[in-house]
Design an enzyme around this catalytic site. Structure first.
Site, mmCIF file in Angstrom:
data_model
loop_
_atom_site.group_PDB
_atom_site.id
_atom_site.type_symbol
_atom_site.label_atom_id
_atom_site.label_comp_id
_atom_site.label_asym_id
_atom_site.label_seq_id
_atom_site.Cartn_x
_atom_site.Cartn_y
_atom_site.Cartn_z
ATOM 1 N N GLY A 200 17.757 14.454 -12.930
ATOM 2 C CA GLY A 200 18.472 15.382 -13.798
ATOM 3 C C GLY A 200 17.697 16.674 -13.910
ATOM 4 O O GLY A 200 16.498 16.736 -13.599
ATOM 5 N N GLY B 194 15.646 19.629 -15.617
ATOM 6 C CA GLY B 194 14.702 19.641 -16.722
ATOM 7 C C GLY B 194 13.292 19.439 -16.224
ATOM 8 O O GLY B 194 13.056 19.002 -15.104
ATOM 9 N N SER B 195 12.345 19.775 -17.102
ATOM 10 C CA SER B 195 10.957 19.787 -16.664
ATOM 11 C C SER B 195 10.412 18.389 -16.415
ATOM 12 O O SER B 195 9.593 18.189 -15.524
ATOM 13 C CB SER B 195 10.094 20.519 -17.699
ATOM 14 O OG SER B 195 10.276 19.932 -18.969
ATOM 15 N N GLU C 194 22.161 16.184 -8.027
ATOM 16 C CA GLU C 194 23.126 17.149 -8.524
ATOM 17 C C GLU C 194 22.554 18.545 -8.319
ATOM 18 O O GLU C 194 23.146 19.387 -7.674
ATOM 19 C CB GLU C 194 23.298 16.829 -10.018
ATOM 20 C CG GLU C 194 24.345 17.510 -10.762
ATOM 21 C CD GLU C 194 24.331 17.013 -12.212
ATOM 22 O OE1 GLU C 194 25.031 16.043 -12.496
ATOM 23 O OE2 GLU C 194 23.630 17.598 -13.042
ATOM 24 N N ASN D 213 23.600 20.669 -24.991
ATOM 25 C CA ASN D 213 24.195 21.210 -23.766
ATOM 26 C C ASN D 213 25.450 20.442 -23.338
ATOM 27 O O ASN D 213 26.489 21.033 -23.091
ATOM 28 C CB ASN D 213 23.178 21.168 -22.622
ATOM 29 C CG ASN D 213 21.921 21.966 -22.933
ATOM 30 O OD1 ASN D 213 21.975 22.916 -23.719
ATOM 31 N ND2 ASN D 213 20.822 21.582 -22.362
ATOM 32 N N GLY E 212 25.884 15.400 -15.641
ATOM 33 C CA GLY E 212 26.114 14.344 -14.664
ATOM 34 C C GLY E 212 25.386 13.061 -14.985
ATOM 35 O O GLY E 212 25.490 12.090 -14.228
#
Lengths: 501, 501
Positions: free
Chosen positions: B268, B270-271, B293, B383, B387
């Site tokens: 996903g 993000g950090s 994704e 947010n 996915g």
């Protein structure tokens, strides 16, 4: 006593005659700590003799196993095994009051799973290895293939994946079942091919379970029939739900989104879903097809009404009256019915591809359309999520039905916040109660709440629910809630006996 | 000023030169109440000029639309459109603080969807019809085919399904992107064929979006680059999470369930997920593949480390430094990268088939492994689910990562009960924080709780969480809870500023 001709018709590989033994002899093969896969899906096609013998043995020689089935079992087997103290772990579904109580006391470790997934876990070695499969069969072919009975469930995979197999040949299961099954196994990942089911009627595999006959270590002969369905009859409430849903589907036809043949139908087990499906017999719909998990009375009612073209499922579970009507005439239905492994009847790939209209039952639903299918007060397990998640997530239309009231009005099935989430709001398109229908598609949470409150909640609880929502909205948020009151209805029910303020 | 040669390279169908217009002229084509599909997925490949012109127009001529994108947009477009009052409805994802605030005030109706599903809703007429598609392209082919840029997202389907199409030709997007895309549309249900993707590297469609060029009513020329990724750099916490996860995967190899090539990876945005993926560069793994994704910096780090064989995604979103390294050398990566429509990068059918190892980020996780990815305090949207549900539900291994503490320790990310459920416990196999890893596979809820409490929660909150669980167990149930205290940590945080007792 059985004669040899009857047995030879059922056991077509002569060497297996030497492995016929008593249920108790078969039960004695098991050891403490084993993982056992046993056939049975919604009371159909379950192993009937060996589990009782296991209980008998455990009375003198205690042992515990992990028991995996397709879904629920008949003949009180889960009760008997629970009382015998045999169940250390149980998955992926159950529907027995005694086992349920043991689960809720924390005595039996119950793993509640999406029914399409259990076999994936075994195949990939995340669960297992499976020591024994105990499966009911109508016959064993010349090459050792197992002909399942009224369910496939996980039995085919259990037989293929287990080290050893105990077969219960059930003489009461009609041999006419042979040919109704379609046995196919997705290959190991990551090099899996597409599952070639492209329609309800697709046949992609064998009519029997192909296994190495050397793995069959015991054959037990039984004559016990399946337990009958214990689904309650329809009533004014379920009929009202069915009527509203049929109106909605007619509206979809009018809008041009569906035609009168609809799209493949799935209906969860239970009286409401059964009533909804049966209700289609009187509507304008025709040439319907089912791609479902359990084929209940309504399936055969629709066949007999000339409305249904084909039904794919993983089990046939009928009331005594319907069974008496259908089973003697099984040959007449056979080219219109297929029974598949539950991995395929419920497979996300196929459910999404076919564009299924899925009807499942909720225990409670909240104002935003999150669904609790399993936990009373968020803590106590009823049965399990079953296949509802496999269907609801991937369906073309995911419909949840529930009666608006339970316990004579002491409980509203529509609550501010569900105490356990099995299906998130993303997976819930339509909610129907006897009071009305809410079409939630493409609505934001606040709009979903209004639709559910105005249409689905029982009038006795409507003001109370509006009040919660209105006050929550004052506090803001995409999905307004008052966390400190979110479960107040459930707490009130525990304290006062009713959710009513 | 652009010369004609440069333009002719980008617009290869001469008649379309006549439809070149200013962004404002294009924006003037829209009417109040329209449904508009706009390109953009995680800041990549978004329409850059027309949305700004829409805002400019709205200042004098107010109008509102339903705006559907792939996912989040760059260039503050969601802020600008929100401030201009244009957004009546917005789906299926966003990540903009100003829009978020408007959503949480109930001013913009936001429909948070599984990213693979939005296009199904449009295709089936449940959402729509789509009036306009506004899509960025690197070029238009001789026959009117659109060559996407750094994302496909929903743009291909928008262009095919919308009545009219506005194309932004972005001269700053390298023409070397041509050939990287694989554009395929699943057919209408219920007569859909299997999606023929059988490996990360499968190519099943066209390198451009085939549309009727007569639908292209406007061509706008832009030169603005994509917004850079705003992912934070890794730190000690994300590195610890990565390390624990890599140890776990090594254990899986040791157990024989995986080999050192693992299975296709999804991470996903993000950090934390980026750090986890980057961490694989130092491990013993090799010949890795991604089916994800968003392709972030870590994807190209793994390529450059010689660890990654192939990456399939729906967008490329890079930091400025990584973009400067990768885009000039795009041709070198091109035969190892494919960008697909998000319906396919996230498709349940493909995710299940390939046996993906999915790593997604949680906002909070409860003791039973239910995951909240979206809602602060159960009410305020961050947010969107994005996915994560497409992957977590269907993955071979569904892993959720989160830092154990937030807000300097005032918040524990592991709580008694999540205030919003995006992923039910059925879909969560492994939980990792910097404190430890809990392998939840085949565990019953009470066992899951012990694993999470003993491994994942921060020591500062461990006693407090044990105390909740122990007292809940005394009350019984399959999933023990104290409903009246389930959200007490969140309430305490609101009241005192900290969840700490």
């Amino acid at each position: 006593m059985l004669n040899n001709d009857e047995l030879s018709e059922r056991i077509r590989r002569p060497e297996l005659f030497d492995r016929i033994m008593s249920p108790r002899q078969a039960a004695d093969l098991l050891n403490d700590g084993m993982i056992v896969g046993m056939s049975g899906f919604t009371r159909a096609g379950d192993a009937k003799a060996v589990p009782l013998a296991m209980a008998e043995r455990a009375a003198k020689d205690p042992f515990r196993v992990t028991l995996i089935t397709g879904a629920s079992l008949g003949h009180d087997v889960d009760r008997i095994l629970t009382e015998a103290g045999i169940l250390a772990r149980r998955m992926p579904f159950q529907a027995d009051p005694t086992l349920r109580a043991a689960i809720n006391r924390g005595e039996v470790m119950f793993i509640d799973q999406h029914l399409s997934e259990t076999v994936e876990h075994i195949r990939s070695g995340q669960l297992g290895p499976l020591d024994y499969a105990i499966v009911e069969a109508a016959a064993i072919t010349e090459f050792g293939g197992l002909v399942p009975t009224t369910s496939v469930g996980n039995s085919a995979s259990f037989a293929v994946l287990a080290k050893k197999v105990i077969v219960e040949i059930n003489m009461s299961q009609p041999l006419a079942l042979e040919g109704i099954h379609d046995i196919y196994f997705p290959s190991k990942r990551p090099t899996r091919s597409p599952i070639p089911i492209v329609a309800c009627e697709s046949r992609i595999g064998f009519p029997y379970v192909p296994i190495d006959p050397d793995k069959i270590v015991a054959v037990v002969i039984t004559q016990t029939e399946d337990s009958a369905s214990n689904i309650e009859r329809s009533d004014a409430g379920t009929d009202a739900i069915a009527e509203r849903l049929i109106q909605f589907l007619q509206g979809e036809v009018k809008q041009g989104r569906l035609d009168l043949t609809l799209q493949p139908l799935q209906a969860g087990i239970g009286s409401i879903a059964n009533a909804v499906l049966a209700g289609l017999a009187d509507g304008p719909f025709h040439h319907l097809k089912m791609y479902s998990e359990v084929l209940q009375d309504s399936t055969f009612d629709l066949f007999d009404a000339g409305k249904l073209m084909f039904a794919s499922g993983s089990s046939i579970t009928l009331s005594p009256a319907c069974a008496a009507r259908v089973f003697p005439r099984l040959a007449e239905y056979k080219d219109r019915v297929v029974l598949r492994p539950q991995e395929l009847s419920n497979h996300p790939e196929v459910v999404r591809r076919l564009g299924i209209i899925a009807v499942n039952t909720a225990l409670e639903i909240d104002i935003y359309g999150n669904v609790n299918s399993t936990h009373v007060n968020g803590t106590h397990m009823m049965n399990g999520i079953g296949g509802s998640g496999d269907f609801a997530r991937n369906a073309y239309l995911s419909i949840f039905v529930t009666k608006a009231l339970a316990k004579g009005g002491a409980i509203s099935s529509i609550v501010p916040m569900v105490t356990h989430v099995d299906h998130t709001e993303h997976d819930v398109d339509v909610v129907v109660t006897e009071c009305g229908l809410a079409d939630l598609r493409e609505l934001a949470p606040r709009e979903r709440a209004q639709a559910i409150i105005e249409n689905c909640v029982h009038p006795d609880y409507r003001e109370q629910l509006r009040d919660y929502f209105d006050r929550a909205c004052l506090r803001g948020g995409h999905t307004p809630h008052l966390l400190e009151e979110a479960f107040s209805w459930h707490e009130r029910r525990v304290a006062t006996g009713s959710m009513m303020r």
